[in-house]
Design an enzyme around this catalytic site. Structure first.
Site, PDB file in Angstrom:
ATOM      1  CG  MET A  31      -1.837   0.794   1.409  1.00  0.00           C
ATOM      2  SD  MET A  31      -2.644   1.502   2.934  1.00  0.00           S
ATOM      3  CE  MET A  31      -3.894  -0.027   2.247  1.00  0.00           C
ATOM      4  CG  LEU A  72      -6.713   4.323   1.030  1.00  0.00           C
ATOM      5  CD1 LEU A  72      -5.646   4.761   1.352  1.00  0.00           C
ATOM      6  CD2 LEU A  72      -7.236   4.752   1.833  1.00  0.00           C
ATOM      7  NE  ARG A 122      -3.740  -0.354  -6.749  1.00  0.00           N
ATOM      8  CZ  ARG A 122      -3.788   0.601  -6.933  1.00  0.00           C
ATOM      9  NH1 ARG A 122      -2.701   1.431  -8.217  1.00  0.00           N
ATOM     10  NH2 ARG A 122      -5.200   1.397  -7.428  1.00  0.00           N
ATOM     11  CE1 TYR A 123      -4.633   2.904  -3.544  1.00  0.00           C
ATOM     12  CE2 TYR A 123      -3.599   2.036  -1.140  1.00  0.00           C
ATOM     13  CZ  TYR A 123      -4.725   1.916  -2.185  1.00  0.00           C
ATOM     14  OH  TYR A 123      -4.959   1.460  -2.022  1.00  0.00           O
ATOM     15  CG  HIS A 127      -6.906  -2.258   7.680  1.00  0.00           C
ATOM     16  ND1 HIS A 127      -7.716  -2.819   7.012  1.00  0.00           N
ATOM     17  CD2 HIS A 127      -5.826  -1.933   7.446  1.00  0.00           C
ATOM     18  CE1 HIS A 127      -7.461  -1.020   6.548  1.00  0.00           C
ATOM     19  NE2 HIS A 127      -6.826  -0.518   7.173  1.00  0.00           N
ATOM     20  CG  ASP A 136       6.961  -0.838  13.322  1.00  0.00           C
ATOM     21  OD1 ASP A 136       5.959  -1.356  13.707  1.00  0.00           O
ATOM     22  OD2 ASP A 136       8.134  -0.864  13.834  1.00  0.00           O
ATOM     23  CD  GLU A 194      -2.718   1.327   8.617  1.00  0.00           C
ATOM     24  OE1 GLU A 194      -3.780   1.226   8.278  1.00  0.00           O
ATOM     25  OE2 GLU A 194      -1.189   1.414   9.025  1.00  0.00           O
ATOM     26  CD  GLU A 202      -6.330   1.465  14.506  1.00  0.00           C
ATOM     27  OE1 GLU A 202      -6.851   0.947  13.921  1.00  0.00           O
ATOM     28  OE2 GLU A 202      -5.017   1.507  13.191  1.00  0.00           O
TER      29      GLU A 202
END
Length: 380
Positions: free
Chosen positions: A33, A49, A121-122, A220, A297, A300, A304
């Site tokens: 990602m 995203l 991807r982003y 996730h 890491d 998330e 989070e």
């Protein structure tokens, strides 16, 4: 004799750069990602995203995605600021990739030289940019290697779709021979890495509390609409957890929990935060959080799990001891796992796993069919 030795040394010094500069034969595209490296990258990361229909299908996506991205940017910037001003995912992926190709050059010289590429991807380097670079480098054999051990249409599927779309949008046939490592949830070295890190963290609890620690494997989450289409992700995450606990001889009670839900729609549960609260209310106040679906890491884990849950929520709930096992990051055994996966894959002459050929029973994305066909038709 000294002059002769010096002359040999000079020849060796001249030869070494030539060895390093040999044209790479096998390119390994590490798919993930990605995450914003700086605070200024946060908006564009969120925009890409929310524009990704494979990840989050939205009504009127081209209008709604920019609105959501703008609205969420200040809060997400603040979170990245709290973890040092950006995501370390690119740094860790580069370290993992460098270690992997070094090992591959040693254990599989016939498929070398090997070069790793990062395809996010982003954020940059985007998957499409990496594919273009691989084509320019004249790579002969290309491996799309997902860095998500457990397959989901919304993660690995989205990255593989990006490769297919790159060629389709340009009406080009690839010059490289493509294949994909599309899932690896129970690879023995991956399991050993997780088990070692869990054991290491359990040993840091007070001895009289150690047996009472509840291990929370956190992954996730996914919207239930995706799960109910037949996405294999929940069962593959469960398979990883099962193998890790078998390796640990089921030393502690445990649960698989799910984090990072977004929006009001139903998501796969129980959620990590609600589980922490529920366990505390029931007197289980020694907890170990294990990020089981992340290979390095990023937000998330660092925000989070470490801040939202292990600090803020834990204080509110009255947790006695809460720890988080380390991510795989630069773990040498994990780098061996990556090299082993690629080595076995290259020798197998398979274009993908058997599972990739099966579309979700209730798939609604026609691009998935085209992507699966793209890889199935590759002649290795």
């Amino acid at each position: 004799a000294a002059a002769a030795a010096a002359a040999v040394g000079q020849v060796a010094m001249k030869e070494k750069p030539q060895l390093r500069e040999r044209k790479p034969k096998t390119g390994i595209l590490m798919l993930n990602m990605g995450g914003p490296e700086t605070l200024d990258d946060v908006h564009d990361f969120l925009l890409r995203l929310f524009m990704d229909k494979d990840l989050i299908p939205l009504p009127a996506q081209s209008q709604l995605a920019p609105f959501i991205a703008r609205r969420r940017t200040p809060r997400i910037r603040e979170q990245y600021d709290r973890i040092g001003g950006g995501s370390p995912i690119k740094m860790w992926t580069a370290k993992q990739g460098a270690g992997m190709v070094k090992l591959l050059d040693e254990i599989s010289p016939e498929t070398g030289p090997h070069k790793f590429y990062i395809g996010f991807r982003y954020v940059h380097p985007l998957t499409e940019e990496a594919v273009e670079e691989m084509e320019k480098d004249g790579i002969e054999r290309a491996v799309a290697f997902t860095q998500y051990p457990q397959y989901s249409c919304s993660t690995t599927g989205s990255s593989l779709n990006a490769i297919y779309r790159y060629y389709n949008s340009k009406s080009l046939a690839p010059k490289m021979k493509w294949s994909t490592i599309d899932r690896w949830p129970t690879h023995p070295l991956l399991i050993q890495c997780f088990a070692d890190l869990v054991k290491q963290e359990l040993d840091r609890f007070p001895p009289d509390k150690r047996d009472d620690v509840v291990i929370l494997f956190s992954a996730h989450s996914l919207p239930m609409s995706v799960v109910n289409r037949g996405d294999p992700y929940p069962q593959e995450v469960g398979a990883t957890v099962q193998r890790v606990m078998e390796t640990l001889n089921f030393s502690n009670p445990y649960r698989l929990v799910w984090q990072s839900r977004v929006g009001p729609m139903p998501w796969l549960g129980p959620s990590t935060d609600v589980t922490i609260k529920g366990l505390c209310e029931r007197g289980r106040k020694n907890l170990l959080l294990v990020p089981i679906a992340f290979t390095s890491d990023h937000i998330e884990t660092l925000y989070e799990l470490d801040i939202e849950y292990a600090q803020v929520l834990a204080n509110e709930c009255g947790v006695e001891n809460i720890r988080r096992s380390e991510a795989l990051n630069g773990n040498q055994l994990f780098i061996q796992a990556l090299a082993d996966l690629v080595n076995i894959h290259l020798k197998s002459a398979e274009t993908s796993s058997k599972q990739l050929s099966l579309r979700c029973p209730l798939c609604v994305n026609p691009v998935c069919r085209e992507t699966k066909s793209f890889f199935a038709k590759q002649k290795l």
